[in-house]
Design a protein around this motif. Structure first.
Motif, PDB file in Angstrom:
ATOM      1  N   LEU A  30       0.202  -3.291   9.870  1.00 26.34           N
ATOM      2  CA  LEU A  30      -1.230  -3.036  10.053  1.00 26.34           C
ATOM      3  C   LEU A  30      -1.719  -1.935   9.116  1.00 26.34           C
ATOM      4  O   LEU A  30      -2.814  -2.032   8.546  1.00 26.34           O
ATOM      5  N   ALA A  31      -0.921  -0.874   8.972  1.00 23.55           N
ATOM      6  CA  ALA A  31      -1.317   0.228   8.084  1.00 23.55           C
ATOM      7  C   ALA A  31      -1.414  -0.248   6.635  1.00 23.55           C
ATOM      8  O   ALA A  31      -2.358   0.114   5.920  1.00 23.55           O
ATOM      9  N   ALA A  32      -0.452  -1.064   6.203  1.00 16.53           N
ATOM     10  CA  ALA A  32      -0.488  -1.575   4.826  1.00 16.53           C
ATOM     11  C   ALA A  32      -1.697  -2.478   4.620  1.00 16.53           C
ATOM     12  O   ALA A  32      -2.365  -2.415   3.577  1.00 16.53           O
ATOM     13  N   THR A  33      -1.994  -3.316   5.582  1.00 12.67           N
ATOM     14  CA  THR A  33      -3.149  -4.204   5.482  1.00 12.67           C
ATOM     15  C   THR A  33      -4.447  -3.397   5.454  1.00 12.67           C
ATOM     16  O   THR A  33      -5.349  -3.691   4.666  1.00 12.67           O
ATOM     17  N   ALA A  34      -4.532  -2.379   6.295  1.00  6.59           N
ATOM     18  CA  ALA A  34      -5.735  -1.551   6.332  1.00  6.59           C
ATOM     19  C   ALA A  34      -5.927  -0.815   5.008  1.00  6.59           C
ATOM     20  O   ALA A  34      -7.052  -0.702   4.507  1.00  6.59           O
ATOM     21  N   GLU A  35      -4.845  -0.321   4.425  1.00  6.31           N
ATOM     22  CA  GLU A  35      -4.948   0.388   3.153  1.00  6.31           C
ATOM     23  C   GLU A  35      -5.408  -0.547   2.036  1.00  6.31           C
ATOM     24  O   GLU A  35      -6.284  -0.204   1.250  1.00  6.31           O
ATOM     25  N   ALA A  36      -4.835  -1.743   1.987  1.00  2.00           N
ATOM     26  CA  ALA A  36      -5.234  -2.715   0.970  1.00  2.00           C
ATOM     27  C   ALA A  36      -6.692  -3.122   1.157  1.00  2.00           C
ATOM     28  O   ALA A  36      -7.441  -3.259   0.184  1.00  2.00           O
ATOM     29  N   THR A  37      -7.102  -3.293   2.393  1.00  2.00           N
ATOM     30  CA  THR A  37      -8.489  -3.659   2.675  1.00  2.00           C
ATOM     31  C   THR A  37      -9.433  -2.537   2.264  1.00  2.00           C
ATOM     32  O   THR A  37     -10.504  -2.796   1.708  1.00  2.00           O
ATOM     33  N   GLY A  38      -9.040  -1.300   2.511  1.00  2.00           N
ATOM     34  CA  GLY A  38      -9.858  -0.157   2.114  1.00  2.00           C
ATOM     35  C   GLY A  38     -10.022  -0.064   0.612  1.00  2.00           C
ATOM     36  O   GLY A  38     -11.114   0.224   0.103  1.00  2.00           O
ATOM     37  N   LYS A  40      -9.819  -2.584  -1.541  1.00  2.00           N
ATOM     38  CA  LYS A  40     -10.687  -3.687  -1.961  1.00  2.00           C
ATOM     39  C   LYS A  40     -12.146  -3.351  -1.666  1.00  2.00           C
ATOM     40  O   LYS A  40     -13.029  -3.626  -2.482  1.00  2.00           O
ATOM     41  N   ALA A  41     -12.403  -2.779  -0.501  1.00  2.00           N
ATOM     42  CA  ALA A  41     -13.775  -2.424  -0.141  1.00  2.00           C
ATOM     43  C   ALA A  41     -14.340  -1.399  -1.118  1.00  2.00           C
ATOM     44  O   ALA A  41     -15.507  -1.489  -1.518  1.00  2.00           O
ATOM     45  N   ALA A  42     -13.524  -0.440  -1.531  1.00  2.00           N
ATOM     46  CA  ALA A  42     -13.979   0.566  -2.494  1.00  2.00           C
ATOM     47  C   ALA A  42     -14.283  -0.082  -3.841  1.00  2.00           C
ATOM     48  O   ALA A  42     -15.275   0.265  -4.497  1.00  2.00           O
ATOM     49  N   GLN A  43     -13.445  -1.013  -4.269  1.00  2.00           N
ATOM     50  CA  GLN A  43     -13.688  -1.707  -5.530  1.00  2.00           C
ATOM     51  C   GLN A  43     -14.983  -2.519  -5.459  1.00  2.00           C
ATOM     52  O   GLN A  43     -15.783  -2.514  -6.406  1.00  2.00           O
ATOM     53  N   TYR A  44     -15.187  -3.222  -4.358  1.00  2.00           N
ATOM     54  CA  TYR A  44     -16.405  -4.010  -4.200  1.00  2.00           C
ATOM     55  C   TYR A  44     -17.633  -3.110  -4.159  1.00  2.00           C
ATOM     56  O   TYR A  44     -18.664  -3.431  -4.748  1.00  2.00           O
TER      57      TYR A  44
END
Length: 99
Positions: A30-38, A40-44
């Motif tokens: 979950l932590a790895a997924t949340a970090e990757a999602t964060g 991506k959100a910053a890039q977007y």
């Protein structure tokens, strides 16, 4: 049957250890997924900000200076061409002007 009674506490301990380890593994996922999602959100968000800035510039060109957009675009293209090709006359000594 008596061996099962003696084995039951060990089986329970192994089961508890397995459950705890499984929970830790899920937390890491979950932590790895949340970090990757964060990330991506910053890039977007960054990309959206760039696009918004470009739209603001286009709106300013259209509204502030009237509808002479085609001339401005051509002027920008000319600027790009000059920057890419260089400006001025090349200095070649062999090709002198003949009188």
């Amino acid at each position: 049957m008596e061996w099962m009674v003696g084995f039951a506490p060990f089986a329970m301990v192994l089961g508890i250890i397995w459950i705890v380890q499984r929970g830790k593994l899920e937390e890491k996922k979950l932590a790895a997924t949340a970090e990757a999602t964060g990330e991506k959100a910053a890039q977007y968000a960054s990309r959206v900000q760039e696009l918004e800035d470009r739209v603001k510039v286009l709106e300013r060109i259209v509204t502030d200076r009237g509808y002479d957009v085609a001339t401005q675009i051509e002027a920008l293209r000319d600027t790009v061409n000059v920057e890419q090709e260089g400006s001025g006359v090349p200095l070649t000594i062999n090709d002198r002007e003949k009188a």
